[in-house]
Design an enzyme around this catalytic site. Structure first.
Site, PDB file in Angstrom:
ATOM      1  N   GLU A  90       0.837  -1.208   0.000  1.00  0.00           N
ATOM      2  CA  GLU A  90       0.000   0.000   0.000  1.00  0.00           C
ATOM      3  C   GLU A  90       0.872   1.259   0.000  1.00  0.00           C
ATOM      4  OE1 GLU A  90      -2.310  -1.588   3.332  1.00  0.00           O
ATOM      5  OE2 GLU A  90      -4.112  -1.351   2.117  1.00  0.00           O
ATOM      6  N   GLU A 110      -3.649  -9.778   3.528  1.00  0.00           N
ATOM      7  CA  GLU A 110      -4.469  -9.479   4.719  1.00  0.00           C
ATOM      8  C   GLU A 110      -5.519 -10.538   5.011  1.00  0.00           C
ATOM      9  OE1 GLU A 110      -3.472  -7.276   2.519  1.00  0.00           O
ATOM     10  OE2 GLU A 110      -2.944  -5.382   3.486  1.00  0.00           O
TER      11      GLU A 110
HETATM   12  C1  3H9 Z   1      -1.447  -5.188   6.885  1.00  0.00           C
HETATM   13  O1  3H9 Z   1      -0.460  -4.774   6.372  1.00  0.00           O
HETATM   14  C2  3H9 Z   1      -2.718  -4.393   7.022  1.00  0.00           C
HETATM   15  C3  3H9 Z   1      -2.679  -3.152   6.164  1.00  0.00           C
HETATM   16  O2  3H9 Z   1      -3.544  -3.320   5.071  1.00  0.00           O
HETATM   17  C4  3H9 Z   1      -2.986  -1.892   6.899  1.00  0.00           C
HETATM   18  C5  3H9 Z   1      -4.073  -1.930   7.913  1.00  0.00           C
HETATM   19  C6  3H9 Z   1      -4.438  -0.609   8.502  1.00  0.00           C
HETATM   20  N1  3H9 Z   1       4.230  -7.360  11.794  1.00  0.00           N
HETATM   21  O3  3H9 Z   1       7.869 -15.050   9.285  1.00  0.00           O
HETATM   22  P1  3H9 Z   1       9.232 -14.824   9.822  1.00  0.00           P
HETATM   23  C7  3H9 Z   1       7.820 -10.931  12.520  1.00  0.00           C
HETATM   24  S1  3H9 Z   1      -1.529  -6.735   7.548  1.00  0.00           S
HETATM   25  C8  3H9 Z   1       4.858  -7.717  12.912  1.00  0.00           C
HETATM   26  O4  3H9 Z   1       9.764 -15.825  10.771  1.00  0.00           O
HETATM   27  P2  3H9 Z   1      10.363 -15.166   7.191  1.00  0.00           P
HETATM   28  C9  3H9 Z   1       7.542 -12.380  12.847  1.00  0.00           C
HETATM   29  O5  3H9 Z   1       6.565 -12.499  13.837  1.00  0.00           O
HETATM   30  C10 3H9 Z   1       0.127  -7.371   7.388  1.00  0.00           C
HETATM   31  N2  3H9 Z   1       5.778  -8.692  12.953  1.00  0.00           N
HETATM   32  O6  3H9 Z   1      10.308 -14.579   8.660  1.00  0.00           O
HETATM   33  C11 3H9 Z   1       8.904 -12.866  13.280  1.00  0.00           C
HETATM   34  O7  3H9 Z   1       9.112 -12.415  14.589  1.00  0.00           O
HETATM   35  P3  3H9 Z   1       9.973 -13.288  15.645  1.00  0.00           P
HETATM   36  C12 3H9 Z   1       0.375  -7.848   6.034  1.00  0.00           C
HETATM   37  C13 3H9 Z   1       6.036  -9.339  11.822  1.00  0.00           C
HETATM   38  O8  3H9 Z   1      11.596 -14.637   6.587  1.00  0.00           O
HETATM   39  C14 3H9 Z   1       9.853 -12.070  12.373  1.00  0.00           C
HETATM   40  O9  3H9 Z   1       9.113 -10.928  11.943  1.00  0.00           O
HETATM   41  N3  3H9 Z   1       1.649  -8.538   5.977  1.00  0.00           N
HETATM   42  C15 3H9 Z   1       5.404  -9.020  10.633  1.00  0.00           C
HETATM   43  O10 3H9 Z   1      10.117 -16.638   7.217  1.00  0.00           O
HETATM   44  C16 3H9 Z   1      10.329 -12.859  11.171  1.00  0.00           C
HETATM   45  O11 3H9 Z   1       9.196 -13.380  10.504  1.00  0.00           O
HETATM   46  C17 3H9 Z   1       1.765  -9.848   6.215  1.00  0.00           C
HETATM   47  O12 3H9 Z   1       0.803 -10.528   6.467  1.00  0.00           O
HETATM   48  C18 3H9 Z   1       4.468  -7.968  10.631  1.00  0.00           C
HETATM   49  N4  3H9 Z   1       3.839  -7.574   9.533  1.00  0.00           N
HETATM   50  O13 3H9 Z   1       9.116 -14.504   6.450  1.00  0.00           O
HETATM   51  C19 3H9 Z   1       3.144 -10.407   6.138  1.00  0.00           C
HETATM   52  N5  3H9 Z   1       5.870  -9.854   9.674  1.00  0.00           N
HETATM   53  O14 3H9 Z   1      11.322 -13.426  15.030  1.00  0.00           O
HETATM   54  C20 3H9 Z   1       3.422 -11.291   7.315  1.00  0.00           C
HETATM   55  C21 3H9 Z   1       6.776 -10.651  10.263  1.00  0.00           C
HETATM   56  O15 3H9 Z   1       9.941 -12.486  16.897  1.00  0.00           O
HETATM   57  N6  3H9 Z   1       4.771 -11.760   7.347  1.00  0.00           N
HETATM   58  N7  3H9 Z   1       6.891 -10.344  11.555  1.00  0.00           N
HETATM   59  O16 3H9 Z   1       9.257 -14.593  15.765  1.00  0.00           O
HETATM   60  C22 3H9 Z   1       5.213 -12.764   6.550  1.00  0.00           C
HETATM   61  O17 3H9 Z   1       4.504 -13.276   5.706  1.00  0.00           O
HETATM   62  C23 3H9 Z   1       6.616 -13.240   6.759  1.00  0.00           C
HETATM   63  O18 3H9 Z   1       7.019 -12.803   8.025  1.00  0.00           O
HETATM   64  C24 3H9 Z   1       7.657 -12.723   5.716  1.00  0.00           C
HETATM   65  C25 3H9 Z   1       9.062 -13.136   6.188  1.00  0.00           C
HETATM   66  C26 3H9 Z   1       7.352 -13.355   4.372  1.00  0.00           C
HETATM   67  C27 3H9 Z   1       7.598 -11.225   5.616  1.00  0.00           C
END
Ligand code: 3H9
Length: 691
Positions: A90, A110
């Site tokens: 976004e 999302e």
């Molecule tokens: C959104 O954006 C809503 C909007 O439309 C606006 C609304 C108003 N936030 O997965 P990993 C942490 S909704 C906080 O092991 P990888 C995760 O918990 C969001 N923390 O790494 C972990 O912490 P820890 C849309 C986050 O390399 C660490 O980062 N976005 C977030 O296997 C490493 O993560 C998503 O849904 C976050 N957004 O994968 C993306 N993302 O080390 C969600 C990650 O303490 N994330 N963490 O356990 C993912 O899909 C994967 O994390 C990603 C990396 C592919 C990015």
């Protein structure tokens, strides 16, 4: 860090920098780029969790930052590497131009958290890529690669080589600022997009069964077409607030963090030394051994695949080849990639070269005697620092380890069928399994892109131990008057990926039956046991593989209810004197799911699972439990432990001691507490399987 989430302070700082660059006379154009491994992976999910649980009054507002970017009088170029997901995309779409590294990924995931894009993504995305593609991205939640993004018009250029250099070069040539919100050329009208909206809703209902957010995402994109940008954005805001207030959203956010918590084991810190895994060996070329070999080869690990039986070995290799060919046909893998992977798997009928393996995974029949024989042999051949893993699904890992003088190197690695697809691996920690071996297995499951959950060594570990009462109740229900297809339909409609009888047919009815034989000596006399499985095995109806089990199967493997089985069940029930009655859908869910929860509570109390959320992850990643219900233990919390305890108690009165409430369930219910609350209270005080 590590994903540049838009946590408090980040949007404000981006906005401040945009504004100061806009005011700086020496600046002609602006490039926004992420530090570290990625652009921006989205809004901070912790903040969304706070909004969903009511701890904060509203979702984060990224809008002032987006407005500052889009209204900047100088061209703003977004330079994307890693992942631009959710709020990250976004932000990128508020820029005037977008360039990306070839391996960058973009998406609106999302819906996987039970919400819709809430920072004008549903309004800008269709303006850039058109309505059908925007619907697909928002409903599927799946990311796309840079090449696809370029084709769709989501980005303007792919930068080979250094991204920042390429992005600056692009910015120097860029035209004037181009506001996405003012671009309407791809938007179309409600009429011209009517079919796309209908198809999107159909896609949502089919692929995200029973879920609200994907349908709301289509509503929001419809608003982008029907309304001016400002009003469309307001509609989006209203819809995301509605989604955030739902049980589905809370459950999916729980599932997200639960999956990322499983690798946090108190007595195995992140810096625990691990053994490098470059070369693996697998014993047994059946369904499991083949799938495990594929998973290893997919991660670039070479595999010696041994089966003493030449015929079984050839059949196993042919199945692997066939599975890879399906991947080519579906466009998931290239011919080249498949050839490379096949070359990594070396079939053999002997233990030759097993002394070069870093890990051996045994995947022979589920028989203790056979497994002991294999481990005794492995002990003779394997290097001292070789991890010796058993893919047992129920057997005692300590007993298997007892045949070797190095039980510290022995571990259970319970993969799920089909092992090349299913993400769950239970890492079974035996009494003597060393911390280094567990840490190695956690690292290995990550390499395989799977979810490794460390569990203790009890019968059936976590997943199958809870499956026993689930399956038991399903069978009692059909003996009391339900049909297998009724039970399956109720479970499927409730959200399970498959009904329990269809699962049993897929896994092979003999598999569960064989486990029961192994443990028959532990069955208490006088306690009711299911009656039908044994008969099916005697009849040779072992499930899909024999074209008949609980169901009959046509040539396309479609399950067809079989009146013959209904007769068999009725006759057996009559002979056993089991009265017949109509069974309600509610009773099916309560008996199947609550029996599973009650067992989960026991597992937790006995320390065979570290956290309730670990149990949830097992069920979400390995047993087709619906993510929007958060896993069995989370679901129990949402129903209320008092209610569950009361129902379990009433089943105890009606059906006897198999329904004895777990002491932990009784305690939490009486204290008005939850499993999730217990996880928080326990923090990092205890470990799993270490007692
Ligand atoms: C959104 O954006 C809503 C909007 O439309 C606006 C609304 C108003 N936030 O997965 P990993 C942490 S909704 C906080 O092991 P990888 C995760 O918990 C969001 N923390 O790494 C972990 O912490 P820890 C849309 C986050 O390399 C660490 O980062 N976005 C977030 O296997 C490493 O993560 C998503 O849904 C976050 N957004 O994968 C993306 N993302 O080390 C969600 C990650 O303490 N994330 N963490 O356990 C993912 O899909 C994967 O994390 C990603 C990396 C592919 C990015």
């Amino acid at each position: 860090p590590p994903v540049n989430a838009l946590s408090p302070g980040v949007p404000e700082a981006i906005q401040a920098h945009i504004e100061s660059a806009a005011a700086d006379l020496t600046v002609r154009a602006i490039v926004v780029i992420g530090a570290g491994r990625t652009f921006i992976a989205g809004a901070d999910i912790k903040e969304l969790e706070a909004a969903a649980s009511g701890a904060s009054p509203s979702p984060p507002r990224l809008h002032p930052m987006l407005r500052a970017i889009e209204d900047c009088p100088k061209p703003v170029v977004m330079a994307i590497h890693g992942t631009a997901l959710g709020g990250g995309l976004e932000v990128a779409m508020a820029g005037h131009y977008r360039v990306a590294s070839p391996d960058a990924q973009m998406g609106q995931p999302e819906v996987n958290l039970g919400i819709i894009p809430g920072a004008e993504g549903t309004q800008r995305l269709p303006r850039l890529v058109g309505v059908p593609a925007a619907i697909d991205l928002c409903v599927s939640g799946a990311p796309i690669k840079a090449a696809q993004a370029l084709k769709l018009g989501l980005i303007d250029q792919i930068v080979e080589g250094d991204l920042l250099t390429g992005a600056i070069a692009f910015a120097e040539q860029a035209g004037p600022p181009r506001k996405t919100r003012e671009r309407n050329e791809k938007l179309g009208t409600l009429e011209s997009n009517a079919a796309a909206f209908a198809a999107g809703r159909e896609q949502a209902r089919k692929t995200k069964r029973n879920q609200t957010a994907p349908l709301r995402a289509v509503d929001a994109i419809e608003a982008a077409v029907a309304l001016p940008f400002e009003q469309g954005s307001q509609k989006e805001r209203q819809l995301i607030v509605e989604c955030l207030a739902s049980d589905q959203c809370r459950a999916l956010i729980h599932a997200f963090f639960a999956e990322r918590t499983v690798s946090k084991i108190p007595d195995i810190p992140k810096d625990t030394p691990t053994f490098p895994i470059r070369r693996a060996a697998v014993v047994g070329a059946g369904t499991m051994g083949g799938g495990i070999s594929m998973s290893l080869a997919n991660a670039g690990i070479s595999v010696l695949l041994k089966d003493a039986d030449q015929f079984a070995l050839e059949r196993g290799m042919a199945t692997i080849q066939k599975n890879y060919e399906t991947s080519i046909r579906r466009g998931r893998l290239t011919q080249d990639a498949v050839e490379q992977r096949m070359a990594l798997i070396q079939p053999q009928t002997t233990y030759d070269a097993f002394d070069t393996a870093d890990i051996v995974i045994e995947a022979v029949f589920e028989s203790m005697a056979l497994k002991k024989q294999v481990f005794a042999e492995l002990d003779r051949i394997a290097r001292p620092e070789c991890v010796l893993a058993s893919n047992t699904s129920t057997l005692d890992v300590d007993e298997i380890a007892s045949v070797t003088p190095r039980p510290n190197m022995v571990v259970g690695l319970h993969f799920f069928s089909p092992a090349n697809v299913m993400r769950l691996v239970e890492i079974v920690r035996g009494k003597a399994t060393s911390r280094e071996v567990i840490a190695t297995c956690l690292a290995l499951t990550k390499m395989l892109r799977k979810v490794g959950v460390v569990v203790g060594n009890c019968r059936g570990f976590v997943g199958n131990r809870m499956m026993f009462p689930y399956m038991r109740e399903a069978q009692f229900l059909i003996e009391e008057g339900a049909t297998p297809w009724q039970v399956d339909k109720v479970l499927y409609d409730w959200g399970m990926a498959m009904g329990i009888f269809a699962v049993d047919d897929m896994a092979g009815i003999d598999v569960g039956w064989r486990v029961r034989q192994e443990y028959k000596h532990l069955e208490k006399p006088g306690i009711r046991q299911p009656l039908i499985t044994e008969k099916l095995v005697e009849m040779g109806r072992l499930g899909q593989k024999t074209s008949g089990g609980w169901y009959r199967y046509d040539e396309h493997r479609k399950a067809i209810p079989d009146p013959g089985i209904e007769d068999l069940i009725k006759k057996t029930a009559r002979e056993a004197g089991i009265p017949q009655r109509a069974i309600s859908d509610e009773e099916i869910i309560e008996r199947c799911i609550y029996s599973m929860i009650n067992e989960g509570a026991r597992i937790l109390e006995e320390g065979y699972a570290l956290r309730a959320s670990d149990i949830d992850t097992v069920y979400l990643t390995g047993y087709g439990f619906p993510g929007y219900r958060g896993g069995p233990m989370w679901y129990a919390d949402t129903v209320g432990l008092k209610t569950i305890y009361q129902r379990v108690g009433s089943f105890r009165q009606k059906f006897g001691e198999l329904w004895e409430p777990a002491p932990l369930l009784a305690r939490l219910a009486s204290e008005d507490r939850t499993f999730a609350g217990l996880d928080t209270e326990k923090g990092s005080q205890e470990s799993v399987g270490a007692r």
